[in-house]
Design a protein around this motif. Structure first.
Motif, PDB file in Angstrom:
ATOM      1  N   VAL A 205      12.516 -28.998 -10.694  1.00 12.34           N
ATOM      2  CA  VAL A 205      11.243 -28.798 -11.374  1.00 12.34           C
ATOM      3  C   VAL A 205      10.333 -29.948 -10.958  1.00 12.34           C
ATOM      4  O   VAL A 205      10.620 -31.107 -11.219  1.00 12.34           O
ATOM      5  CB  VAL A 205      11.410 -28.784 -12.907  1.00 12.34           C
ATOM      6  CG1 VAL A 205      10.051 -28.675 -13.582  1.00 12.34           C
ATOM      7  CG2 VAL A 205      12.302 -27.632 -13.332  1.00 12.34           C
TER       8      VAL A 205
ATOM      9  N   LEU B 260       9.271 -19.701 -12.576  1.00 15.83           N
ATOM     10  CA  LEU B 260      10.298 -19.813 -13.619  1.00 15.83           C
ATOM     11  C   LEU B 260      10.622 -18.448 -14.224  1.00 15.83           C
ATOM     12  O   LEU B 260      11.753 -18.205 -14.650  1.00 15.83           O
ATOM     13  CB  LEU B 260       9.870 -20.813 -14.691  1.00 15.83           C
ATOM     14  CG  LEU B 260       8.722 -20.468 -15.655  1.00 15.83           C
ATOM     15  CD1 LEU B 260       9.253 -19.760 -16.889  1.00 15.83           C
ATOM     16  CD2 LEU B 260       7.995 -21.750 -16.079  1.00 15.83           C
TER      17      LEU B 260
ATOM     18  N   ARG C  49      18.547 -26.982  -9.589  1.00 15.05           N
ATOM     19  CA  ARG C  49      17.217 -26.403  -9.661  1.00 15.05           C
ATOM     20  C   ARG C  49      16.200 -27.511  -9.862  1.00 15.05           C
ATOM     21  O   ARG C  49      16.311 -28.310 -10.789  1.00 15.05           O
ATOM     22  CB  ARG C  49      17.130 -25.402 -10.801  1.00 15.05           C
ATOM     23  CG  ARG C  49      17.596 -24.012 -10.389  1.00 15.05           C
ATOM     24  CD  ARG C  49      17.385 -23.033 -11.508  1.00 15.05           C
ATOM     25  NE  ARG C  49      17.600 -21.669 -11.033  1.00 15.05           N
ATOM     26  CZ  ARG C  49      17.991 -20.681 -11.799  1.00 15.05           C
ATOM     27  NH1 ARG C  49      18.201 -20.885 -13.074  1.00 15.05           N
ATOM     28  NH2 ARG C  49      18.169 -19.475 -11.305  1.00 15.05           N
TER      29      ARG C  49
ATOM     30  N   ARG D  80      12.544 -27.684 -18.823  1.00 13.54           N
ATOM     31  CA  ARG D  80      11.804 -28.607 -17.960  1.00 13.54           C
ATOM     32  C   ARG D  80      10.594 -27.931 -17.326  1.00 13.54           C
ATOM     33  O   ARG D  80       9.491 -28.491 -17.285  1.00 13.54           O
ATOM     34  CB  ARG D  80      12.737 -29.169 -16.884  1.00 13.54           C
ATOM     35  CG  ARG D  80      13.808 -30.098 -17.438  1.00 13.54           C
ATOM     36  CD  ARG D  80      14.745 -30.642 -16.364  1.00 13.54           C
ATOM     37  NE  ARG D  80      15.636 -29.620 -15.861  1.00 13.54           N
ATOM     38  CZ  ARG D  80      15.730 -29.267 -14.584  1.00 13.54           C
ATOM     39  NH1 ARG D  80      14.946 -29.817 -13.672  1.00 13.54           N
ATOM     40  NH2 ARG D  80      16.595 -28.334 -14.206  1.00 13.54           N
ATOM     41  N   ALA D  81      10.794 -26.690 -16.844  1.00 18.34           N
ATOM     42  CA  ALA D  81       9.708 -25.989 -16.151  1.00 18.34           C
ATOM     43  C   ALA D  81       8.568 -25.638 -17.101  1.00 18.34           C
ATOM     44  O   ALA D  81       7.384 -25.814 -16.776  1.00 18.34           O
ATOM     45  CB  ALA D  81      10.252 -24.733 -15.475  1.00 18.34           C
ATOM     46  N   GLN D  82       8.894 -25.173 -18.287  1.00 22.74           N
ATOM     47  CA  GLN D  82       7.838 -24.743 -19.202  1.00 22.74           C
ATOM     48  C   GLN D  82       7.093 -25.927 -19.814  1.00 22.74           C
ATOM     49  O   GLN D  82       5.923 -25.809 -20.165  1.00 22.74           O
ATOM     50  CB  GLN D  82       8.417 -23.831 -20.285  1.00 22.74           C
ATOM     51  CG  GLN D  82       8.914 -22.523 -19.675  1.00 22.74           C
ATOM     52  CD  GLN D  82       9.185 -21.453 -20.697  1.00 22.74           C
ATOM     53  OE1 GLN D  82      10.331 -21.208 -21.054  1.00 22.74           O
ATOM     54  NE2 GLN D  82       8.138 -20.804 -21.167  1.00 22.74           N
TER      55      GLN D  82
ATOM     56  N   TYR E 241      16.799 -25.570 -17.226  1.00 22.73           N
ATOM     57  CA  TYR E 241      15.744 -25.408 -16.227  1.00 22.73           C
ATOM     58  C   TYR E 241      14.455 -24.910 -16.873  1.00 22.73           C
ATOM     59  O   TYR E 241      13.364 -25.413 -16.597  1.00 22.73           O
ATOM     60  CB  TYR E 241      16.220 -24.435 -15.150  1.00 22.73           C
ATOM     61  CG  TYR E 241      15.128 -23.899 -14.259  1.00 22.73           C
ATOM     62  CD1 TYR E 241      14.476 -24.718 -13.344  1.00 22.73           C
ATOM     63  CD2 TYR E 241      14.752 -22.554 -14.338  1.00 22.73           C
ATOM     64  CE1 TYR E 241      13.478 -24.218 -12.531  1.00 22.73           C
ATOM     65  CE2 TYR E 241      13.755 -22.052 -13.526  1.00 22.73           C
ATOM     66  CZ  TYR E 241      13.118 -22.881 -12.628  1.00 22.73           C
ATOM     67  OH  TYR E 241      12.120 -22.386 -11.828  1.00 22.73           O
TER      68      TYR E 241
ATOM     69  N   GLU F 240       3.788 -21.863 -11.000  1.00 25.23           N
ATOM     70  CA  GLU F 240       5.016 -22.387 -11.599  1.00 25.23           C
ATOM     71  C   GLU F 240       5.557 -21.430 -12.659  1.00 25.23           C
ATOM     72  O   GLU F 240       6.767 -21.242 -12.777  1.00 25.23           O
ATOM     73  CB  GLU F 240       4.745 -23.767 -12.213  1.00 25.23           C
ATOM     74  CG  GLU F 240       5.995 -24.520 -12.633  1.00 25.23           C
ATOM     75  CD  GLU F 240       6.900 -24.923 -11.490  1.00 25.23           C
ATOM     76  OE1 GLU F 240       8.017 -25.399 -11.761  1.00 25.23           O
ATOM     77  OE2 GLU F 240       6.500 -24.752 -10.300  1.00 25.23           O
TER      78      GLU F 240
END
Length: 278
Positions: A42, A67, A40, A84-86, A81, A63
């Motif tokens: 990011v 997520l 995944r 990293r995304a948040q 994941y 984004e």
């Protein structure tokens, strides 16, 4: 029945059969051994800014939607994941409401407390009108770290921003401080002082109930001390206090929780929630 209506009926029946077959197959399909999906991607915040023409708010919105839609599989969160995304969303727009809600629910309570805490801290600073980021931050600071000083500071900050919840937030901050005072008489004096100084009538009522509750504990412990001084041995059962005439009745708790006699000592009985007791 006309031929056209018959065709509609057959089409509806076919659709139901397909739906039933798909549902049956899904129900009997075993869950994968691991919910994590490798690979995944990011995208870094600076790259997202370029892709969305410098609009950090649009980049953060899209984004967050991505997520939210892809961060959970088979009912389990892909924590790596999500972390990293948040963090990227918080970098783009720390004020993003959905991001801090997701961080508190999926990160903080999903095994990534420190990462979720940082998203909440940023939101507390950015969303200076919002009571919930500092409330979540303060509550989690106490629950996970037992840091009463920081927890009370953020709960007070939440109270200063709140309208309907102000009294509840302040009460929680005061009670956290009171629970750190080991001597029940000193704790009672502290609570009485806070109650008497409170200008909010709702808060005053809340604190008055805690004062009465703690006063009952003081009565029980005083009676126990007198019993042990008179008899010369530890109190075995609470009923002995009544039998010896030291109490006419056990004090009533206005919160209806009561008191417990544990390890030869009276304590305040607390509400227990399955899975989170110490």
């Amino acid at each position: 029945m006309s031929r056209q209506n018959l065709g509609y009926l057959l089409l509806a029946l076919l659709g139901f059969i397909l739906f039933f077959s798909a549902s049956h197959w899904r129900t009997n399909t075993p869950m994968p051994a691991s919910a994590a999906i490798e690979g995944r991607v990011v995208i870094a915040a600076p790259v997202l800014l370029v892709l969305f023409g410098g609009d950090r708010f649009l980049a953060a919105n899209l984004e967050t939607m991505r997520l939210a839609a892809t961060g959970v599989d088979w009912g389990l969160a892909d924590t790596d994941y999500l972390v990293r995304a948040q963090q990227v969303v918080a970098e783009l727009n720390p004020c993003h409401e959905d991001n801090y809600y997701l961080a508190n629910g999926l990160l903080t309570w999903g095994g990534a407390y420190r990462e979720g805490r940082e998203v909440l801290r940023r939101a507390s600073v950015c969303r200076f009108w919002d009571e919930y980021p500092p409330f979540f931050y303060g509550f989690n600071k106490f629950f996970f770290e037992r840091d009463v000083t920081v927890a009370a500071t953020y709960l007070e900050k939440a109270a200063s921003r709140a309208t309907l919840n102000a009294a509840g937030f302040r009460k929680l901050a005061i009670m956290l401080k009171a629970e750190q005072i080991e001597d029940e008489r000193l704790a009672l004096e502290f609570l009485q002082s806070e109650r008497d100084q409170a200008s909010d009538s709702k808060l005053k009522v809340m604190l008055d109930k805690r004062v009465q509750r703690l006063r009952g504990l003081v009565v029980l412990r005083d009676a126990q001390r007198r019993f042990e001084a008179r008899v010369g041995k530890p109190l075995a059962e609470p009923e002995q206090l009544i039998e010896e005439g030291l109490l006419s009745a056990f004090p009533e708790d206005p919160l209806q929780l009561g008191y417990e006699f544990i390890n030869k000592r009276f304590v305040l009985k607390k509400m227990k929630v399955a899975g989170v007791e110490e």
